[in-house]
Design a protein around this motif. Structure first.
Motif, PDB file in Angstrom:
ATOM      1  N   PHE A   1    -154.313 -29.417 115.803  1.00 57.19           N
ATOM      2  CA  PHE A   1    -153.354 -30.294 116.474  1.00 57.19           C
ATOM      3  C   PHE A   1    -153.678 -30.427 117.963  1.00 57.19           C
ATOM      4  O   PHE A   1    -153.419 -31.465 118.575  1.00 57.19           O
ATOM      5  N   LEU A   2    -154.236 -29.369 118.543  1.00 61.64           N
ATOM      6  CA  LEU A   2    -154.633 -29.426 119.944  1.00 61.64           C
ATOM      7  C   LEU A   2    -155.766 -30.428 120.134  1.00 61.64           C
ATOM      8  O   LEU A   2    -155.745 -31.243 121.061  1.00 61.64           O
ATOM      9  N   VAL A   3    -156.747 -30.400 119.225  1.00 62.60           N
ATOM     10  CA  VAL A   3    -157.874 -31.341 119.314  1.00 62.60           C
ATOM     11  C   VAL A   3    -157.383 -32.764 119.056  1.00 62.60           C
ATOM     12  O   VAL A   3    -157.799 -33.711 119.734  1.00 62.60           O
ATOM     13  N   TYR A   4    -156.496 -32.906 118.094  1.00 62.21           N
ATOM     14  CA  TYR A   4    -155.928 -34.224 117.788  1.00 62.21           C
ATOM     15  C   TYR A   4    -155.224 -34.803 119.014  1.00 62.21           C
ATOM     16  O   TYR A   4    -155.424 -35.985 119.354  1.00 62.21           O
ATOM     17  N   GLU A   5    -154.401 -33.993 119.674  1.00 62.79           N
ATOM     18  CA  GLU A   5    -153.674 -34.480 120.855  1.00 62.79           C
ATOM     19  C   GLU A   5    -154.627 -34.811 121.995  1.00 62.79           C
ATOM     20  O   GLU A   5    -154.390 -35.742 122.763  1.00 62.79           O
ATOM     21  N   LEU A   6    -155.722 -34.065 122.102  1.00 63.76           N
ATOM     22  CA  LEU A   6    -156.733 -34.378 123.104  1.00 63.76           C
ATOM     23  C   LEU A   6    -157.349 -35.752 122.815  1.00 63.76           C
ATOM     24  O   LEU A   6    -157.482 -36.586 123.726  1.00 63.76           O
ATOM     25  N   LEU A   7    -157.693 -35.992 121.568  1.00 62.75           N
ATOM     26  CA  LEU A   7    -158.264 -37.288 121.190  1.00 62.75           C
ATOM     27  C   LEU A   7    -157.259 -38.422 121.413  1.00 62.75           C
ATOM     28  O   LEU A   7    -157.634 -39.535 121.811  1.00 62.75           O
ATOM     29  N   LYS A   8    -156.001 -38.111 121.172  1.00 61.72           N
ATOM     30  CA  LYS A   8    -154.943 -39.105 121.361  1.00 61.72           C
ATOM     31  C   LYS A   8    -154.838 -39.500 122.828  1.00 61.72           C
ATOM     32  O   LYS A   8    -154.760 -40.695 123.170  1.00 61.72           O
ATOM     33  N   VAL A   9    -154.851 -38.500 123.710  1.00 65.98           N
ATOM     34  CA  VAL A   9    -154.788 -38.778 125.151  1.00 65.98           C
ATOM     35  C   VAL A   9    -156.029 -39.533 125.602  1.00 65.98           C
ATOM     36  O   VAL A   9    -155.949 -40.510 126.348  1.00 65.98           O
ATOM     37  N   THR A  15    -157.985 -41.513 124.048  1.00 71.62           N
ATOM     38  CA  THR A  15    -158.106 -42.899 123.565  1.00 71.62           C
ATOM     39  C   THR A  15    -156.837 -43.717 123.778  1.00 71.62           C
ATOM     40  O   THR A  15    -156.747 -44.854 123.301  1.00 71.62           O
ATOM     41  N   GLY A  16    -155.855 -43.131 124.451  1.00 79.51           N
ATOM     42  CA  GLY A  16    -154.588 -43.853 124.643  1.00 79.51           C
ATOM     43  C   GLY A  16    -153.861 -44.100 123.339  1.00 79.51           C
ATOM     44  O   GLY A  16    -153.131 -45.092 123.203  1.00 79.51           O
ATOM     45  N   GLY A  17    -154.051 -43.206 122.380  1.00 79.59           N
ATOM     46  CA  GLY A  17    -153.363 -43.326 121.094  1.00 79.59           C
ATOM     47  C   GLY A  17    -154.017 -44.265 120.100  1.00 79.59           C
ATOM     48  O   GLY A  17    -153.508 -44.445 118.995  1.00 79.59           O
ATOM     49  N   THR A  18    -155.147 -44.878 120.474  1.00 83.23           N
ATOM     50  CA  THR A  18    -155.804 -45.828 119.567  1.00 83.23           C
ATOM     51  C   THR A  18    -156.761 -45.143 118.597  1.00 83.23           C
ATOM     52  O   THR A  18    -157.032 -45.661 117.523  1.00 83.23           O
ATOM     53  N   PHE A  19    -157.308 -44.008 119.001  1.00 80.18           N
ATOM     54  CA  PHE A  19    -158.332 -43.295 118.230  1.00 80.18           C
ATOM     55  C   PHE A  19    -159.513 -44.212 117.906  1.00 80.18           C
ATOM     56  O   PHE A  19    -160.129 -44.119 116.837  1.00 80.18           O
ATOM     57  N   ASP A  20    -159.824 -45.081 118.833  1.00 82.58           N
ATOM     58  CA  ASP A  20    -160.904 -46.050 118.647  1.00 82.58           C
ATOM     59  C   ASP A  20    -162.260 -45.366 118.836  1.00 82.58           C
ATOM     60  O   ASP A  20    -162.590 -44.945 119.949  1.00 82.58           O
ATOM     61  N   PRO A  21    -163.061 -45.251 117.781  1.00 85.45           N
ATOM     62  CA  PRO A  21    -164.357 -44.571 117.921  1.00 85.45           C
ATOM     63  C   PRO A  21    -165.369 -45.365 118.742  1.00 85.45           C
ATOM     64  O   PRO A  21    -166.372 -44.809 119.186  1.00 85.45           O
ATOM     65  N   LYS A  22    -165.105 -46.644 118.963  1.00 84.28           N
ATOM     66  CA  LYS A  22    -166.026 -47.499 119.735  1.00 84.28           C
ATOM     67  C   LYS A  22    -165.569 -47.667 121.187  1.00 84.28           C
ATOM     68  O   LYS A  22    -166.128 -48.480 121.927  1.00 84.28           O
ATOM     69  N   LEU A  23    -164.587 -46.886 121.585  1.00 83.16           N
ATOM     70  CA  LEU A  23    -164.002 -47.049 122.912  1.00 83.16           C
ATOM     71  C   LEU A  23    -165.014 -46.757 124.033  1.00 83.16           C
ATOM     72  O   LEU A  23    -165.747 -45.767 123.977  1.00 83.16           O
ATOM     73  N   VAL A  24    -165.012 -47.614 125.033  1.00 79.47           N
ATOM     74  CA  VAL A  24    -165.782 -47.389 126.262  1.00 79.47           C
ATOM     75  C   VAL A  24    -164.770 -47.275 127.391  1.00 79.47           C
ATOM     76  O   VAL A  24    -163.987 -48.199 127.644  1.00 79.47           O
ATOM     77  N   GLY A  25    -164.763 -46.141 128.061  1.00 82.77           N
ATOM     78  CA  GLY A  25    -163.787 -45.906 129.110  1.00 82.77           C
ATOM     79  C   GLY A  25    -164.075 -46.713 130.365  1.00 82.77           C
ATOM     80  O   GLY A  25    -165.157 -47.303 130.512  1.00 82.77           O
ATOM     81  N   PRO A  26    -163.108 -46.751 131.275  1.00 82.22           N
ATOM     82  CA  PRO A  26    -163.302 -47.494 132.527  1.00 82.22           C
ATOM     83  C   PRO A  26    -164.431 -46.882 133.356  1.00 82.22           C
ATOM     84  O   PRO A  26    -164.730 -45.692 133.245  1.00 82.22           O
ATOM     85  N   GLU A  27    -165.022 -47.700 134.191  1.00 84.01           N
ATOM     86  CA  GLU A  27    -166.131 -47.217 135.012  1.00 84.01           C
ATOM     87  C   GLU A  27    -165.611 -46.274 136.100  1.00 84.01           C
ATOM     88  O   GLU A  27    -164.588 -46.525 136.735  1.00 84.01           O
ATOM     89  N   THR A  28    -166.324 -45.192 136.312  1.00 85.17           N
ATOM     90  CA  THR A  28    -166.020 -44.235 137.372  1.00 85.17           C
ATOM     91  C   THR A  28    -167.291 -44.024 138.189  1.00 85.17           C
ATOM     92  O   THR A  28    -168.353 -44.572 137.858  1.00 85.17           O
ATOM     93  N   LYS A  29    -167.206 -43.209 139.217  1.00 89.95           N
ATOM     94  CA  LYS A  29    -168.399 -42.938 140.027  1.00 89.95           C
ATOM     95  C   LYS A  29    -169.450 -42.153 139.248  1.00 89.95           C
ATOM     96  O   LYS A  29    -170.604 -42.073 139.648  1.00 89.95           O
ATOM     97  N   TYR A  30    -169.019 -41.566 138.107  1.00 88.25           N
ATOM     98  CA  TYR A  30    -169.958 -40.829 137.252  1.00 88.25           C
ATOM     99  C   TYR A  30    -170.431 -41.669 136.067  1.00 88.25           C
ATOM    100  O   TYR A  30    -171.223 -41.211 135.249  1.00 88.25           O
ATOM    101  N   GLY A  31    -169.928 -42.892 135.934  1.00 89.14           N
ATOM    102  CA  GLY A  31    -170.287 -43.751 134.823  1.00 89.14           C
ATOM    103  C   GLY A  31    -169.134 -43.915 133.850  1.00 89.14           C
ATOM    104  O   GLY A  31    -167.980 -43.586 134.160  1.00 89.14           O
TER     105      GLY A  31
END
Length: 242
Positions: free
Chosen positions: A117-125, A127-143
């Motif tokens: 459940f801890l890993v699940y909640e981490l994945l939820k946070v 991905t914003g609750g979408t659990f989208d495996p193709k998600l690309v996060g916003p750009e940061t100074k690290y990429g």
């Protein structure tokens, strides 16, 4: 003067002697064969008995080394619980977290002795609750961060190496690969810090970011760590209550 026996009588006697000798020889051969068969049968029985003794000794040694709780960890006993926990994750996500993903996560989390459940909640946070495996996060100074577990390309290769997995950028979009990396990384961080606040904050901010956070705040209880642990505890409490 003695009377001589006819030659045919002598011949008959010789035939009788030969026949008797042949019969005795055949009997001896049969007895020898029967004795050899008995010896072979006894040898086979002894070999089977030795193998059975060896098997029993090995089994006994194995069972002595396995606590009773460990014996209950075989799939027949654990699968119903795995399936039950997986169904909770699927239901809680409104079906966004697929059943096959949930089964995989619960089973692998069990191997690492991490609360699924801890890993699940981490994945939820992440991905914003979408659990989208193709998600690309916003750009940061690290990429960018990629996939369900949101790994960056400068972090994922060495975690994959630590996990004994190949690394290719497109694999970050494989949900099973992504979850596996998250489990390995969480296991690494928990062993390093022996504290889930620090482990989760380091997952979110990086190990360098954890140091900065602790320096600024005097602790590692980031919103990320608190939220994930609180929700995971709630899931666990529901499971235990049922």
């Amino acid at each position: 003067m003695k009377e001589q026996k006819p030659l045919w009588t002598m011949g008959v006697l010789m035939l009788l002697v030969v026949a008797t000798f042949f019969t005795i020889n055949q009997w001896n051969q049969k007895q020898e064969k029967a004795l050899a068969d008995q010896k072979q049968e006894l040898k086979n029985k002894n070999e089977k008995l030795s193998l059975e003794i060896e098997r029993l000794q090995s089994t006994n040694e194995y069972l002595k080394d396995q606590p009773s709780a460990e014996q209950e960890k075989n799939g027949y006993h654990t699968w119903p619980e795995i399936e039950k926990n997986a169904e909770i994750l699927v239901s809680e996500s409104d079906g966004n977290f697929k059943k096959s993903w949930a089964m995989y996560l619960v089973k692998e989390a069990q191997r690492y002795e991490i609360n699924p459940f801890l890993v699940y909640e981490l994945l939820k946070v992440e991905t914003g609750g979408t659990f989208d495996p193709k998600l690309v996060g916003p750009e940061t100074k690290y990429g960018h961060a990629y996939g369900m577990s949101q790994f960056m390309k400068n972090t994922a290769p060495w975690i994959a190496d630590m996990a004994g997995l190949p690394y290719e950028e497109e694999l970050l979009f494989d949900p099973y690969y992504s979850m596996q990396l998250s489990l390995v990384y969480l296991d690494f961080l928990q062993n390093k810090y022996d504290d889930w606040d620090e482990a989760l904050t380091a997952y979110h901010r990086g190990m360098g970011g954890l140091k900065e956070y602790k320096k600024e705040n005097g602790h590692a209880e980031s919103w990320y760590a608190k939220e994930i642990q609180k929700k995971a505890e709630n899931h666990t409490a529901v499971v235990l209550a049922n």
